[in-house]
Design an enzyme around this catalytic site. Sequence first.
Site, PDB file in Angstrom:
ATOM      1  N   GLU A  26       0.839  -1.197   0.000  1.00 49.22           N
ATOM      2  CA  GLU A  26       0.000   0.000   0.000  1.00 49.22           C
ATOM      3  C   GLU A  26       0.877   1.251   0.000  1.00 49.22           C
ATOM      4  OE1 GLU A  26      -2.363  -0.573   3.485  1.00 49.22           O
ATOM      5  OE2 GLU A  26      -3.012  -2.565   2.827  1.00 49.22           O
ATOM      6  N   SER A  56      -5.581  -4.487   1.042  1.00 51.06           N
ATOM      7  CA  SER A  56      -6.016  -5.865   1.256  1.00 51.06           C
ATOM      8  C   SER A  56      -4.794  -6.700   1.625  1.00 51.06           C
ATOM      9  CB  SER A  56      -6.682  -6.431  -0.007  1.00 51.06           C
ATOM     10  OG  SER A  56      -6.956  -7.810   0.148  1.00 51.06           O
ATOM     11  N   GLU A  57      -4.556  -6.824   2.926  1.00 51.68           N
ATOM     12  CA  GLU A  57      -3.359  -7.539   3.374  1.00 51.68           C
ATOM     13  C   GLU A  57      -3.373  -9.007   2.962  1.00 51.68           C
ATOM     14  OE1 GLU A  57      -3.416  -3.764   5.270  1.00 51.68           O
ATOM     15  OE2 GLU A  57      -4.983  -5.314   5.201  1.00 51.68           O
ATOM     16  N   GLN A  79       1.848  -2.186   5.910  1.00 46.75           N
ATOM     17  CA  GLN A  79       2.125  -0.828   6.354  1.00 46.75           C
ATOM     18  C   GLN A  79       2.407  -0.721   7.848  1.00 46.75           C
ATOM     19  OE1 GLN A  79      -0.770   2.655   5.703  1.00 46.75           O
ATOM     20  NE2 GLN A  79       0.435   2.552   3.816  1.00 46.75           N
ATOM     21  N   PHE A  80       1.676  -1.470   8.657  1.00 46.79           N
ATOM     22  CA  PHE A  80       1.927  -1.603  10.091  1.00 46.79           C
ATOM     23  C   PHE A  80       1.743  -3.072  10.460  1.00 46.79           C
ATOM     24  CE2 PHE A  80       0.821   2.847   9.722  1.00 46.79           C
ATOM     25  CZ  PHE A  80       1.684   3.479  10.619  1.00 46.79           C
ATOM     26  N   ALA A  81       2.569  -3.572  11.374  1.00 45.61           N
ATOM     27  CA  ALA A  81       2.472  -4.980  11.775  1.00 45.61           C
ATOM     28  C   ALA A  81       1.092  -5.313  12.328  1.00 45.61           C
ATOM     29  CB  ALA A  81       3.543  -5.307  12.808  1.00 45.61           C
ATOM     30  N   TYR A  83      -1.592  -4.768  11.070  1.00 46.03           N
ATOM     31  CA  TYR A  83      -2.513  -5.112   9.989  1.00 46.03           C
ATOM     32  C   TYR A  83      -2.108  -6.394   9.260  1.00 46.03           C
ATOM     33  CZ  TYR A  83      -3.747  -0.209  10.713  1.00 46.03           C
ATOM     34  OH  TYR A  83      -4.117   0.984  11.271  1.00 46.03           O
ATOM     35  N   PRO A  86      -4.800 -10.267   8.667  1.00 41.34           N
ATOM     36  CA  PRO A  86      -5.573 -10.822   7.540  1.00 41.34           C
ATOM     37  C   PRO A  86      -4.742 -11.676   6.592  1.00 41.34           C
ATOM     38  CG  PRO A  86      -6.176  -8.530   7.899  1.00 41.34           C
ATOM     39  CD  PRO A  86      -4.981  -8.802   8.751  1.00 41.34           C
ATOM     40  N   HIS A 126      -1.554   0.574  16.175  1.00 43.72           N
ATOM     41  CA  HIS A 126      -0.339   0.935  15.445  1.00 43.72           C
ATOM     42  C   HIS A 126       0.922   0.688  16.276  1.00 43.72           C
ATOM     43  CE1 HIS A 126      -3.410   3.221  13.240  1.00 43.72           C
ATOM     44  NE2 HIS A 126      -2.588   3.176  12.207  1.00 43.72           N
TER      45      HIS A 126
END
Length: 334
Positions: A26, A56-57, A79-81, A83, A86, A126
Amino acid sequence: MNMIQAINSGLEVALGRDDNTVVLGEDVGYFGGVFKATEGLQKKYGKTRVFDTPISECGIIGVAVGMATYGLRPIPEIQFADYIYPGLDQLVSEAARLRYRSAGDFTAPITVRTPFGGGIFGGQTHSQSPEALFTHVAGLKTVIPSNPYDAKGLLIAAIEDNDPVIFFEPKRIYNGPFDGHYDRPVSPWSKFAESAVPEGYYKVPLGKARIVREGGDLTVLAYGTMVHVAHGVIEESGIDAELIDLRTLVPLDIDTIVASVKKTGRCMVVHEATKTGGFGAELSALVQERCFHSLEAPVERVTGWDTPYPHSLEWAYFPGPVRLTEALKRVMQD
């Protein structure tokens, strides 16, 4: 270089050495990533090598698995752990087992980059440190650098590895080391030797820890941001502690750990993740199994609390100098 620049340099080297290497995630393309770790790479290598994805991870990781089976070396960014969950099924059920289930006919040379950890007032969505979840999965490697030099060298080694690697980047130290004293000015990486990052190609091998500070009284095991917090506390305490930066959790440099604990007779483990089921529990068990007759005190663990990461009480959650100092005193008194 700071850590962001070192990671960017590592990605540029990897992209330049192998046309099968691609970067996806992303905002990694046009905008260069939320932390600018991929800045300029799309402009240099084009939209087919460095490209943006939908939010969409599970799709990002799923596509990376497919790419890997067809001979590419994908470097997906989450982008961040926080997330990454999924995409967990794709990582655990597909990427981690691909080599085994195909009897070596297929591999999954995927390097998943993702910022993790707190210290930036990111709150519960986050600031998480989920590294222990991945160390539990056979077939995955888990890497966590603590400085710019290691970040670039470990990243290149991870990208060239033929098995999937989760590359956690401690975002609190992207721009400089953090000693845990949040009320003090931040020192930039340029003031530290670890910022001397070569421009070209080099690797730091996976599975080899670094002895940050030699000592004879106590062994302290840490990784990521907590290496710097522990180092600052050790220097202020006056205790002659040996500090080991694990660098990689899987594979783990158990030989360096055992040699140190047998020398010092005491061990303290530090990590920011929650205590229950954290990687510190595994380290504690390994030390007890291999160094029982050398231990003069129980292994001490200093960790985050078993709660969601709080926003307003971040510094009560973060294992800072006060908690580490108290733990040092306990393990030395026992």
